[in-house]
Design a protein around this motif. Structure first.
Motif, PDB file in Angstrom:
ATOM      1  N   TYR A  28       0.786  -1.342   0.000  1.00 24.92           N
ATOM      2  CA  TYR A  28       0.012   0.052  -0.088  1.00 24.92           C
ATOM      3  C   TYR A  28       0.995   1.265   0.041  1.00 24.92           C
ATOM      4  O   TYR A  28       0.555   1.990  -0.817  1.00 24.92           O
ATOM      5  CB  TYR A  28      -1.122   0.018   1.050  1.00 24.92           C
ATOM      6  CG  TYR A  28      -2.188  -1.177   0.611  1.00 24.92           C
ATOM      7  CD1 TYR A  28      -3.046  -0.666  -0.011  1.00 24.92           C
ATOM      8  CD2 TYR A  28      -2.016  -2.405   1.167  1.00 24.92           C
ATOM      9  CE1 TYR A  28      -3.998  -1.315  -0.487  1.00 24.92           C
ATOM     10  CE2 TYR A  28      -3.066  -3.345   0.696  1.00 24.92           C
ATOM     11  CZ  TYR A  28      -3.964  -2.688  -0.143  1.00 24.92           C
ATOM     12  OH  TYR A  28      -4.860  -3.587  -0.508  1.00 24.92           O
ATOM     13  N   PRO A  29       1.937   1.172   0.874  1.00 18.69           N
ATOM     14  CA  PRO A  29       2.997   2.459   0.668  1.00 18.69           C
ATOM     15  C   PRO A  29       3.279   2.575  -0.682  1.00 18.69           C
ATOM     16  O   PRO A  29       3.217   3.766  -1.269  1.00 18.69           O
ATOM     17  CB  PRO A  29       3.872   2.269   1.513  1.00 18.69           C
ATOM     18  CG  PRO A  29       3.432   1.208   2.652  1.00 18.69           C
ATOM     19  CD  PRO A  29       2.394   0.492   1.834  1.00 18.69           C
ATOM     20  N   LEU A  46       1.882   1.611  -3.483  1.00 20.08           N
ATOM     21  CA  LEU A  46       0.694   2.250  -4.411  1.00 20.08           C
ATOM     22  C   LEU A  46       0.679   3.900  -4.156  1.00 20.08           C
ATOM     23  O   LEU A  46       0.314   4.225  -5.254  1.00 20.08           O
ATOM     24  CB  LEU A  46      -0.782   1.312  -4.062  1.00 20.08           C
ATOM     25  CG  LEU A  46      -0.825   0.019  -4.551  1.00 20.08           C
ATOM     26  CD1 LEU A  46      -2.072  -0.654  -3.851  1.00 20.08           C
ATOM     27  CD2 LEU A  46      -0.861  -0.122  -6.032  1.00 20.08           C
ATOM     28  N   HIS A  47       0.497   4.084  -3.045  1.00 25.14           N
ATOM     29  CA  HIS A  47       0.436   5.495  -2.728  1.00 25.14           C
ATOM     30  C   HIS A  47       1.587   6.485  -3.033  1.00 25.14           C
ATOM     31  O   HIS A  47       1.200   7.440  -3.851  1.00 25.14           O
ATOM     32  CB  HIS A  47       0.160   5.855  -1.268  1.00 25.14           C
ATOM     33  CG  HIS A  47      -1.068   5.304  -0.765  1.00 25.14           C
ATOM     34  ND1 HIS A  47      -2.169   6.390  -0.288  1.00 25.14           N
ATOM     35  CD2 HIS A  47      -1.899   3.960  -0.699  1.00 25.14           C
ATOM     36  CE1 HIS A  47      -3.182   5.545  -0.064  1.00 25.14           C
ATOM     37  NE2 HIS A  47      -3.009   4.357  -0.207  1.00 25.14           N
ATOM     38  N   ARG A  48       2.687   5.891  -3.122  1.00 27.27           N
ATOM     39  CA  ARG A  48       3.752   6.567  -3.683  1.00 27.27           C
ATOM     40  C   ARG A  48       3.816   6.708  -5.301  1.00 27.27           C
ATOM     41  O   ARG A  48       3.768   7.807  -5.980  1.00 27.27           O
ATOM     42  CB  ARG A  48       5.297   5.860  -3.438  1.00 27.27           C
ATOM     43  CG  ARG A  48       6.215   6.614  -4.145  1.00 27.27           C
ATOM     44  CD  ARG A  48       7.496   6.179  -2.965  1.00 27.27           C
ATOM     45  NE  ARG A  48       7.491   4.629  -2.926  1.00 27.27           N
ATOM     46  CZ  ARG A  48       7.757   3.771  -3.955  1.00 27.27           C
ATOM     47  NH1 ARG A  48       7.929   4.144  -5.031  1.00 27.27           N
ATOM     48  NH2 ARG A  48       7.589   2.591  -3.420  1.00 27.27           N
ATOM     49  N   GLU A  71       1.082   6.640  -6.992  1.00 29.53           N
ATOM     50  CA  GLU A  71       0.076   7.455  -7.551  1.00 29.53           C
ATOM     51  C   GLU A  71       0.387   9.088  -7.274  1.00 29.53           C
ATOM     52  O   GLU A  71       0.150   9.825  -7.867  1.00 29.53           O
ATOM     53  CB  GLU A  71      -1.230   7.345  -6.238  1.00 29.53           C
ATOM     54  CG  GLU A  71      -2.441   8.337  -6.766  1.00 29.53           C
ATOM     55  CD  GLU A  71      -3.760   8.075  -5.973  1.00 29.53           C
ATOM     56  OE1 GLU A  71      -3.419   7.690  -4.830  1.00 29.53           O
ATOM     57  OE2 GLU A  71      -4.740   8.232  -6.414  1.00 29.53           O
ATOM     58  N   LEU A 120      -3.616  15.955  -5.417  1.00 25.12           N
ATOM     59  CA  LEU A 120      -3.457  14.798  -4.464  1.00 25.12           C
ATOM     60  C   LEU A 120      -2.787  15.109  -3.086  1.00 25.12           C
ATOM     61  O   LEU A 120      -3.254  14.903  -2.048  1.00 25.12           O
ATOM     62  CB  LEU A 120      -2.650  13.785  -4.869  1.00 25.12           C
ATOM     63  CG  LEU A 120      -3.562  12.686  -6.097  1.00 25.12           C
ATOM     64  CD1 LEU A 120      -2.382  11.681  -6.742  1.00 25.12           C
ATOM     65  CD2 LEU A 120      -4.453  12.174  -5.291  1.00 25.12           C
ATOM     66  N   VAL A 140       1.403   0.506   8.344  1.00 22.25           N
ATOM     67  CA  VAL A 140       1.396   0.573   6.929  1.00 22.25           C
ATOM     68  C   VAL A 140       0.652   1.990   6.624  1.00 22.25           C
ATOM     69  O   VAL A 140       0.810   2.419   5.643  1.00 22.25           O
ATOM     70  CB  VAL A 140       0.495  -0.712   6.700  1.00 22.25           C
ATOM     71  CG1 VAL A 140      -0.077  -0.448   4.867  1.00 22.25           C
ATOM     72  CG2 VAL A 140       1.228  -1.982   6.662  1.00 22.25           C
ATOM     73  N   ASP A 183       3.076   4.481   6.947  1.00 23.79           N
ATOM     74  CA  ASP A 183       4.047   4.428   5.742  1.00 23.79           C
ATOM     75  C   ASP A 183       3.123   5.082   4.343  1.00 23.79           C
ATOM     76  O   ASP A 183       3.729   5.863   3.892  1.00 23.79           O
ATOM     77  CB  ASP A 183       4.700   3.030   5.473  1.00 23.79           C
ATOM     78  CG  ASP A 183       5.501   2.840   6.405  1.00 23.79           C
ATOM     79  OD1 ASP A 183       6.012   3.655   7.089  1.00 23.79           O
ATOM     80  OD2 ASP A 183       5.770   1.372   6.462  1.00 23.79           O
ATOM     81  N   SER A 184       2.078   4.852   4.412  1.00 19.53           N
ATOM     82  CA  SER A 184       1.227   5.166   3.118  1.00 19.53           C
ATOM     83  C   SER A 184       1.121   6.806   3.075  1.00 19.53           C
ATOM     84  O   SER A 184       1.032   7.241   2.167  1.00 19.53           O
ATOM     85  CB  SER A 184      -0.084   4.580   3.024  1.00 19.53           C
ATOM     86  OG  SER A 184       0.114   3.075   3.108  1.00 19.53           O
ATOM     87  N   MET A 214       4.096   8.658   2.139  1.00 21.48           N
ATOM     88  CA  MET A 214       4.211   8.590   0.634  1.00 21.48           C
ATOM     89  C   MET A 214       3.611   9.978  -0.083  1.00 21.48           C
ATOM     90  O   MET A 214       3.874  10.538  -0.894  1.00 21.48           O
ATOM     91  CB  MET A 214       3.573   7.742  -0.122  1.00 21.48           C
ATOM     92  CG  MET A 214       4.325   6.303   0.328  1.00 21.48           C
ATOM     93  SD  MET A 214       6.001   6.478  -0.012  1.00 21.48           S
ATOM     94  CE  MET A 214       6.678   5.280   0.840  1.00 21.48           C
ATOM     95  N   ARG A 215       2.699  10.718   0.789  1.00 29.14           N
ATOM     96  CA  ARG A 215       2.155  11.975   0.337  1.00 29.14           C
ATOM     97  C   ARG A 215       2.938  13.122   0.772  1.00 29.14           C
ATOM     98  O   ARG A 215       2.625  14.259   0.369  1.00 29.14           O
ATOM     99  CB  ARG A 215       0.739  12.138   0.950  1.00 29.14           C
ATOM    100  CG  ARG A 215      -0.064  11.070   0.747  1.00 29.14           C
ATOM    101  CD  ARG A 215      -0.428  10.991  -0.795  1.00 29.14           C
ATOM    102  NE  ARG A 215      -1.270   9.776  -1.098  1.00 29.14           N
ATOM    103  CZ  ARG A 215      -1.844   9.445  -2.304  1.00 29.14           C
ATOM    104  NH1 ARG A 215      -1.372   9.709  -3.232  1.00 29.14           N
ATOM    105  NH2 ARG A 215      -2.729   8.509  -2.309  1.00 29.14           N
TER     106      ARG A 215
END
Lengths: 109, 896
Positions: free
Chosen positions: A50-51, A53-55, A57, B8, B62, B65-66, B69-70
């Motif tokens: 999931y990290p 995928l978000h990266r 994106e 985003l 998780v 971490d996700s 990514m932003r």
């Protein structure tokens, strides 16, 4: 540690992008697909899926949208963008060069 | 980053809750699918779910971490810090208000001052294409320069220059007598004399009719004028049929061609009421200049340097056009024109060496205020941070990074500074608007209307934000670094507070206190200097009594070329005013009171070898000394019989008498007056000695004394004599009566009537504003310093409670305790005062060097000020220190 992680990440990115060349898929389907195609050799660490995928994106290579899954439940579907397609091509080329090179070394050494 | 990823990112930042929910939903879906898979393989529901979770790992990790990514983590942390800082500030509102107001005032003062500098120095002149505008000036062989040209040079440049475009000569203009209609009342009006291309070149369009055109600027062209929007509104009530109206300018007919749009200001911040071309100005006598006299220089000149030409190239070309070759046999020392210099004119004021030097003292004062405010806040922040040292120690121990903690401590400062900057900007805008409005209102209407754009530009806003940033570094960074540098174990154990252990006394903080005291003293001395000077400029301090004197000048300053008709009109005017029932006594003088225009006379006692000395002088008629009430100490005044004989008579003031004839009586002495090169010296007989008076402008050092010469019949005819009227009637009434006389004697000659003190007021006004501002700033600075001292001492007392309690328990007297608490502070105040005294002396020398008329505070006043400051600062320290006296030792000691 960082180099191994990068390598892993790079490979994971490649695999994710490749599985998304067709129809949009949600995260679970992506991991299943990779597992299935690699005949259970490659197991995606779900904690890093999931990290990643978000990266991807955030980098603009894939886009996500909410849709209805096969269970009738809301799920987030990912899809490749045009720039993601270009990135996939690049990574595939690199991968081919990399494995080719490693193969040559193994054969000739 | 493309648009999509930016959106985003923004969503991640601002729609955090939604993103969070979606992430949770996404992961939940995954777990359910996985559990389903296990169930399909035969596991029961609970088992399947547990297995899915196990495979997945730490869900929260998780998620974390996700989210990372932003790339919003830093921002989220900043938001956290801001929330935390705001909460802290809310919890101590007094601190927050004091800090924000202090920093806001300090930034406001700086921003206000910067607004003024910006308006003059950086803001482009409000005309079209200001970039290549230059002011044209002359260079002389003796190294000097000038910015006024005679007509032949203007002609040469306009006709032949290829490197300049839009050459705009402007004749020096004097106020005109304007009758809005042939039967109307004459108004003294501010006139602008410009070239025919002026409005086209600078973008001065007309809202009604047309602007002036080059065809209006030919000799013999029908005289036309254009009006400013303000004048059109004020005098003609915006009459739509204004174009083509006949107005009388100095007795000549002229036609109104149009009204210039209101926004048009031109290259000077003064908008005249009426513009006319140079040719018209010469024709109607709106300028003292004469076109046929090559020595009469009265044109200013602006122009644009042609695209692709450098200023140096243009200067070289123009110098060739105007340079003079010395005629054979000419005086080698006589200055002649050698060339042209071009000065950029894209802003109102050129920031050169002298301007910067003149601005420097003010810059230093306002910067000092900001430094003091920051020093103070640093003290307060340090005290607050030290109180939190235990908490900070715990955070450090739990693994918080020092950088993160510093950032958090800085955020509090940032909030204060930001709020302060906003407050400062608002304050400065308001103050600048109010003060400038009052100041502009004090400028005589015959100067024109001041049009200076003082709204804050982006530069002002940027400057203010920059100041806030600097302020944060100044008052926030040092305390933050200091507090987080504590040793972990000591902080956790609260060792700094323990008995016997030394409370670390920072040199940094000590230096801050000393700096505040020094800064306050410097500010106090500066405002003391100004106040003392203002007192010296008081209305009664001139040695004259001019409060009831009105001055009236009929006709333009004609510089020795008074036409016979004007001379006779003036004579009639003077006689009629003298006959007014309200006028107690009248006189005439060559130079008005309280102006800088008094010429000098080289004189020596007659007989013996003459050693000439220079004295400012005036030429006056018999009753001058009665009108201004300047007492005659010996001898007599001039009288009507003197005028009839035409004898050369003089009156000297006491100082002049003492210089010329030390120890002897001046009356009946002979005075040798040095005349021009080829004329023989003239001998005057001294008939009286007048007391000393400051008859010139407040700026002039006229202590050396004055010489008054009896006006001859020729003086009355040829010179622009000012009529001085002493009247017991209220001043507006006598002014109206004088205007009526002028209207009946010479309706079309401009008349200037004003109280004699107006000229004095005009020179004092800027200084008065300066005094108010400096005193306000000084008082504010002192207030800050006192608050700072108070804060620091209360903090010290709080920190040393146990220490002090032990002393009290062991038998220390109140006196001992006070000494313990205050010894160091008082020493620091002493050091600060010493430094401040030193700086003040330097400051005094600097001010003395640039602004002569300012009084300088003597050593006595300096010592008194220091003593005052010392006692006030002492009180500010003693009040919180007294609380240490009341400490019940046992209670304090039991607390830990």
């Amino acid at each position: 540690m960082t180099t191994r992680l990068d390598l892993l990440q790079g490979t994971l990115d490649l695999l994710i992008l490749r599985t998304l060349t067709g129809d949009p898929r949600h995260g679970w389907a992506i991991s299943e697909r990779i597992q299935q195609l690699s005949q259970d050799v490659l197991r995606v660490n779900q904690g890093s899926l999931y990290p990643a995928l978000h990266r991807l994106e955030q980098q603009g290579w894939i886009v996500s949208d909410w849709g209805v899954s096969e269970l009738g439940r809301r799920a987030r579907f990912y899809q490749l963008t045009a720039s993601g397609r270009r990135q996939l091509q690049k990574e595939e080329d690199e991968w081919a060069r990399f494995t080719g090179a490693v193969g040559r070394v193994l054969r000739l050494a | 980053m493309n648009l999509h990823t930016v959106s985003l990112w923004l969503r991640a930042l601002f729609r955090r809750d939604r993103m969070e929910r979606q992430l949770a939903e996404e992961l939940d879906f995954h777990l359910e699918m996985q559990a389903r898979k296990h169930r399909a393989a035969g596991a029961d529901a609970d088992e399947a779910r547990a297995e899915a979770r196990r495979e997945f790992g730490n869900v929260e990790l998780v998620k974390e971490d996700s989210r990372d990514m932003r790339h919003v983590r830093a921002l989220e942390e900043a938001a956290q810090d801001i929330r935390f800082g705001a909460r802290l500030l809310r919890r101590s509102p007094t601190f927050a208000i004091v800090a924000i107001v202090a920093i806001g005032l300090a930034i406001g003062i700086n921003a206000g001052f910067f607004t003024l500098i910006d308006a003059f120095v950086w803001r482009p002149v409000p005309v079209v294409r200001p970039e290549r505008l230059v002011k044209v000036g002359l260079r002389f062989s003796n190294g000097g320069g000038s910015i006024v040209f005679a007509h032949p040079q203007v002609e040469a440049i306009v006709a032949h220059s290829t490197t300049l475009v839009d050459v705009m000569p402007e004749a020096r203009c004097v106020p005109i007598a304007l009758r809005p209609s042939p039967s109307g009342k004459t108004l003294v009006t501010a006139a602008g004399c410009v070239s025919g291309n002026y409005f086209a070149a600078l973008g001065g369009d007309a809202t009604v009719g047309r602007p002036l055109l080059p065809s209006d600027d030919r000799i013999g062209a029908p005289p036309v004028v254009v009006l400013s929007d303000g004048f059109w509104a004020r005098v003609f009530s915006r009459a739509p049929d204004i174009v083509g109206r006949d107005v009388i300018v100095n007795g000549s007919h002229a036609t109104v061609a149009g009204v210039i749009r209101r926004e048009f200001v031109g290259v000077r911040p003064l908008v005249p009421d009426v513009w006319m071309t140079n040719a018209t100005a010469v024709a109607v006598g709106a300028t003292p200049g004469r076109l046929d006299d090559p020595s009469n220089r009265f044109f200013d000149m602006k122009a644009r340097v042609r695209e692709g030409v450098t200023r140096e190239q243009a200067e070289a070309e123009l110098s060739g056009l105007v340079a003079e070759t010395p005629p054979p046999g000419a005086d080698a020392d006589a200055a002649r024109i050698t060339g042209i210099r071009l000065m950029p004119n894209d802003a109102m004021l050129k920031l050169d060496w002298t301007t910067s030097l003149a601005l420097a003292p003010v810059v230093i004062v306002v910067a000092l205020v900001l430094v003091i405010a920051c020093a103070n806040l640093a003290n307060l922040m340090l005290s607050r941070a030290l109180v939190r040292q235990r908490e900070i120690g715990v955070r450090l121990a739990m693994g918080a990074s020092r950088g993160r903690l510093v950032r958090q401590l800085l955020t509090e400062g940032l909030l204060i500074a930001f709020a302060g900057a906003v407050l400062g900007l608002v304050l400065s805008r308001w103050t600048v608007a109010t003060v400038s409005r009052a100041f502009f209102a004090s400028v005589p209407a015959t100067f024109g209307t001041i049009a200076l754009d003082l709204s804050p530009s982006w530069r002002v806003v940027a400057y203010t934000v920059g100041l806030a940033g600097i302020a944060v570094v100044l008052f926030g960074l040092a305390p933050a670094l200091q507090v987080t540098s504590q040793s972990l174990t000591a902080a956790l154990k609260g060792e700094d507070n323990m008995l016997g252990t030394r409370i670390r006394r920072s040199r940094f903080r000590d230096a801050l206190i000393a700096a505040q005291v020094a800064g306050s003293l410097v500010l106090l001395v500066a405002s003391g200097t100004l106040i003392a000077s203002m007192r010296g400029f008081g209305a009664n301090a001139a040695g004259l009594d001019a409060a009831r004197v009105t001055t009236a000048t009929l006709g333009l300053a004609a510089q020795g070329r008074v036409p016979p008709s004007l001379a006779s009109a003036r004579a009639t005017f003077a006689a009629r005013v003298n006959g007014l029932p309200q006028a107690a006594v009248t006189a005439q003088a060559m130079r008005p009171l309280f102006t800088s225009w008094w010429p000098f006379l080289s004189v020596a006692p007659a007989g013996g070898s003459p050693s000439f000395r220079q004295f400012a002088y005036n030429v006056v008629t018999p009753h001058y000394f009665d009108v201004v009430r300047q007492p005659l100490l010996s001898g007599r005044s001039f009288n009507a019989a003197d005028s009839a004989t035409g004898a050369n008579l003089a009156i000297v003031t006491t100082s002049a008498a003492q210089t010329l004839w030390p120890g002897a009586t001046a009356v009946d002495q002979q005075l040798r007056v040095l005349e021009g090169r080829d004329e023989p010296d003239r001998i005057y007989r001294v008939v009286g000695v007048a007391s000393d008076a400051h008859s010139q402008a407040v700026w002039d050092a006229d202590d050396a004394g004055h010489i008054y010469l009896a006006a001859s019949a020729r003086d009355l005819e040829m010179n622009d004599m000012v009529l001085l009227v002493r009247a017991d009637a209220p001043q507006p009434a006598i002014m109206r009566a004088i205007e009526d006389v002028a209207q009946s004697v010479a309706a079309d000659v401009p008349l200037r009537v004003e109280p004699a003190l107006a000229a004095r007021e005009l020179t004092i006004t800027p200084l008065r504003y300066g005094t108010w501002i400096t005193t306000g700033v000084g008082a504010f600075g002192l207030g800050l310093a006192l608050i700072g001292l108070y804060g620091v001492v209360s903090f010290t007392v709080a920190q040393r409670r146990r220490d002090l309690a032990v002393h009290v328990a062991m038998g220390a007297s109140p006196r001992d305790v006070m000494r313990l608490v205050l010894a160091r502070e008082l020493k620091l105040i002493g050091v600060g005062l010493a430094v401040g005294l030193l700086l003040s002396t330097v400051e005094g020398q600097l001010i003395g060097a640039f602004f002569v008329p300012l009084a300088s505070l003597g050593p006595g006043a300096l010592v008194a000020l220091s003593a005052l400051l010392f006692s006030v600062a002492g009180v500010a320290c003693a009040v919180p220190a007294r609380s240490a006296l009341g400490l019940p030792p046992m209670t304090v000691l039991r607390q830990e």
